[in-house]
Every structure is written in C-alpha cells, then in structure tokens.
Design an enzyme around this catalytic site. Structure first.
Site, PDB file in Angstrom:
ATOM      1  N   ASN A  16       0.834  -1.215   0.000  1.00  0.00           N
ATOM      2  CA  ASN A  16       0.000   0.000   0.000  1.00  0.00           C
ATOM      3  C   ASN A  16       0.863   1.256   0.000  1.00  0.00           C
ATOM      4  OD1 ASN A  16      -3.030  -0.496   0.120  1.00  0.00           O
ATOM      5  ND2 ASN A  16      -2.231  -2.028   1.538  1.00  0.00           N
ATOM      6  N   MET A  93       0.553  -2.192  12.204  1.00  0.00           N
ATOM      7  CA  MET A  93      -0.030  -3.196  13.093  1.00  0.00           C
ATOM      8  C   MET A  93       0.101  -2.857  14.581  1.00  0.00           C
ATOM      9  SD  MET A  93      -1.474  -5.212  11.033  1.00  0.00           S
ATOM     10  CE  MET A  93      -1.458  -5.629   9.292  1.00  0.00           C
ATOM     11  N   ILE A  95      -1.030  -0.689  17.909  1.00  0.00           N
ATOM     12  CA  ILE A  95      -2.224   0.028  18.370  1.00  0.00           C
ATOM     13  C   ILE A  95      -1.846   1.471  18.723  1.00  0.00           C
ATOM     14  CG2 ILE A  95      -3.985   0.088  20.213  1.00  0.00           C
ATOM     15  CD1 ILE A  95      -4.326  -2.395  18.534  1.00  0.00           C
ATOM     16  N   ASN A 110      -6.871   5.109   7.630  1.00  0.00           N
ATOM     17  CA  ASN A 110      -6.418   3.717   7.664  1.00  0.00           C
ATOM     18  C   ASN A 110      -7.087   2.949   6.540  1.00  0.00           C
ATOM     19  OD1 ASN A 110      -5.298   1.241   8.819  1.00  0.00           O
ATOM     20  ND2 ASN A 110      -7.383   0.791   9.494  1.00  0.00           N
ATOM     21  N   HIS A 112      -8.416  -0.769   5.540  1.00  0.00           N
ATOM     22  CA  HIS A 112      -8.781  -2.049   6.155  1.00  0.00           C
ATOM     23  C   HIS A 112      -9.288  -2.994   5.064  1.00  0.00           C
ATOM     24  CE1 HIS A 112      -9.960  -4.779   9.313  1.00  0.00           C
ATOM     25  NE2 HIS A 112     -11.076  -4.988   8.638  1.00  0.00           N
ATOM     26  N   GLU A 180      -5.282  -5.702  -5.016  1.00  0.00           N
ATOM     27  CA  GLU A 180      -5.176  -5.224  -6.403  1.00  0.00           C
ATOM     28  C   GLU A 180      -6.401  -4.441  -6.849  1.00  0.00           C
ATOM     29  OE1 GLU A 180      -2.372  -8.786  -8.249  1.00  0.00           O
ATOM     30  OE2 GLU A 180      -4.490  -8.681  -8.804  1.00  0.00           O
ATOM     31  N   ALA A 182      -8.932  -3.215  -4.898  1.00  0.00           N
ATOM     32  CA  ALA A 182      -9.541  -2.226  -4.006  1.00  0.00           C
ATOM     33  C   ALA A 182      -8.508  -1.373  -3.265  1.00  0.00           C
ATOM     34  CB  ALA A 182     -10.478  -2.915  -3.024  1.00  0.00           C
TER      35      ALA A 182
HETATM   36  C1  GAR Z   1      -3.213  -4.732   3.926  1.00  0.00           C
HETATM   37  O1  GAR Z   1      -4.046  -5.725   3.410  1.00  0.00           O
HETATM   38  C2  GAR Z   1      -3.981  -3.831   4.874  1.00  0.00           C
HETATM   39  O2  GAR Z   1      -5.290  -3.596   4.452  1.00  0.00           O
HETATM   40  C3  GAR Z   1      -3.954  -4.653   6.138  1.00  0.00           C
HETATM   41  O3  GAR Z   1      -2.645  -5.166   6.186  1.00  0.00           O
HETATM   42  C4  GAR Z   1      -2.145  -5.342   4.852  1.00  0.00           C
HETATM   43  C5  GAR Z   1      -0.808  -4.632   4.727  1.00  0.00           C
HETATM   44  O4  GAR Z   1      -0.193  -4.928   3.506  1.00  0.00           O
HETATM   45  N1  GAR Z   1      -4.270  -3.847   7.271  1.00  0.00           N
HETATM   46  C6  GAR Z   1      -5.013  -4.272   8.288  1.00  0.00           C
HETATM   47  O5  GAR Z   1      -5.440  -5.407   8.382  1.00  0.00           O
HETATM   48  C7  GAR Z   1      -5.302  -3.227   9.364  1.00  0.00           C
HETATM   49  N2  GAR Z   1      -6.374  -3.641  10.207  1.00  0.00           N
HETATM   50  P1  GAR Z   1       0.984  -4.018   2.932  1.00  0.00           P
HETATM   51  O6  GAR Z   1       2.057  -3.910   4.019  1.00  0.00           O
HETATM   52  O7  GAR Z   1       1.495  -4.794   1.741  1.00  0.00           O
HETATM   53  O8  GAR Z   1       0.417  -2.686   2.548  1.00  0.00           O
END
Ligand code: GAR
Length: 208
Positions: A16, A93, A95, A110, A112, A180, A182
């Site tokens: 992301n 990750m 809090i 954020n 999700h 990819e 969303a």
């Molecule tokens: C993503 O799918 C994001 O939506 C999720 O962690 C992944 C991080 O991937 N976040 C959560 O679950 C937050 N509650 P990335 O490091 O490749 O962006």
C-alpha cells in the site's frame, strides 16, 4: 501551492505504501507529498521501498519502549520533526491509543481489507480478515478507507470498494485480489481527497 505533508505508517511488506508512492509520481496524489515513512517493524520490506523512492524513514518498535506513552511520544516527535499534516496507516499493526488519535482529528486515515462494518475491530487484521470472510461464506468483500478514532476500525468511512469472492479462493488469493482491485486504488484516492481538504483549509485560513 503548499502540499499536505504525509507520513505513512507501516509494519510489513508495504504494497500500500508502494501504491501511494506510485500515485504521487503519476499525479493521482496532487495535493500531498510523502515526507516520512515510519515503521513499527525494523525488518519491514516497506523500509526498502521508502529507501528506493528516496523518502526519509525511521522505526519505532513498540517493544523497544517501556510504555505505550513512551512509544507514542517517539512517534509524535518524529511527526512534528517532519511537520506532518496527514498520517496514513498502511498496514500499521501497532495500536494507537485514543489519547494519540484524538490529537489528530480527521488527520489519520487507515486502510482495512474488508467492507466495514464486516470483519473489523479487535483481532481482525491482515490475513485473519480474509480467513473470517471465507469462513462466513460471503460472496462479496472489499476494502475500506476510514478516519481513525479511539474505536478500532470505528471512524467515519471515506471510501469503499467491493470485490467478488470466487469459488476456490484461499485467504492468500482473496487478500491479493482485495489489494489489487480495491486497496491500492482507494487508499491513494482517499489520501488525495483528504490532502486536498487540508490544503483548502490552509488557503481559507490565509484569507481570514
Ligand atoms: C493490507 O491488506 C492492509 O489492508 C492490512 O494489512 C495489509 C498490509 O499490507 N491492514 C489491516 O489489516 C489493518 N487492520 P501491505 O504492508 O502490503 O500494505
């Protein structure tokens, strides 16, 4: 034009973050610039992505601090050092307390990996979200970008995008499709939307 100064907070692979970096390069994000990447995990591949893009980065690992307060003070001090206007949680990750989030009202967003209010809140993160969605048998899932407040995944929704669940999906396959189709699309768009709002407020204040 002054741009909103964005900090991206990460913990893992950083796909992301990459989508945000690419969006700034190709003009999807026009009113904001990523000035800092902060990782709660010193081994996160996201840090490499920041380095490759020439973006300053730092780490703040919760376990390295005695208390939540000390951890958040370290994060706060980095954000103020870089004059950050907007905080983007992109797979972050750790809090953040209500005390912290209330200092940045509508300034923390954020992403999700589900359609909130499904499969969200305490215990729902990463692959677990997709495992729960498949277990329930939902036929449509997706991603949500929302403002962050003291309630986990409970802040006002900014943008959502639905994604079909397909026969034979595993949590990993579904996770990839949700990213990819969303996450990588709506997170940059939402970051631009909020950045634009921040810069518009600046201009309004100058007029007063
Ligand atoms: C993503 O799918 C994001 O939506 C999720 O962690 C992944 C991080 O991937 N976040 C959560 O679950 C937050 N509650 P990335 O490091 O490749 O962006």
């Amino acid at each position: 034009m002054r741009k909103a100064r964005i900090a991206v907070l990460v913990s893992g692979g950083g796909t992301n973050l990459q989508a945000l970096i690419d969006a700034e390069r190709n003009g999807v994000i026009r009113h904001g610039e990523i000035v800092l990447v902060l990782s709660s995990n010193p081994r996160a591949y996201a840090l490499k992505r920041a380095e490759k893009a020439g973006i300053p980065s730092c780490t703040a690992e919760r376990a390295a601090f005695g208390t939540q307060r000390q951890f958040e003070d370290a994060v706060r001090s980095k954000l103020s050092e870089y004059g950050v206007d907007l905080i983007v949680l992109a797979g972050f990750m750790s809090i953040l307390s209500g005390e912290f989030t209330s200092e940045y009202p509508e300034r923390i967003i954020n992403v999700h990996p589900s359609l909130i209010p499904s499969f969200c809140g305490k215990g729902y993160y990463g692959l677990r979200v997709h495992e729960a969605a498949l277990k329930k048998g939902v036929k449509v899932t997706g991603a949500t970008v929302h403002f962050v407040n003291e309630i986990p995944d409970g802040g006002k929704i900014i943008m959502q995008k639905a994604v079909d669940v397909e026969e034979g999906d595993t949590p990993e396959i579904l996770q990839r499709r949700v990213m990819e189709q969303a996450e990588w699309i709506i997170l940059p768009k939402a970051a631009e939307l909020v950045s634009e709002k921040i810069t518009a407020e600046d201009t309004d204040n100058e007029r007063i």
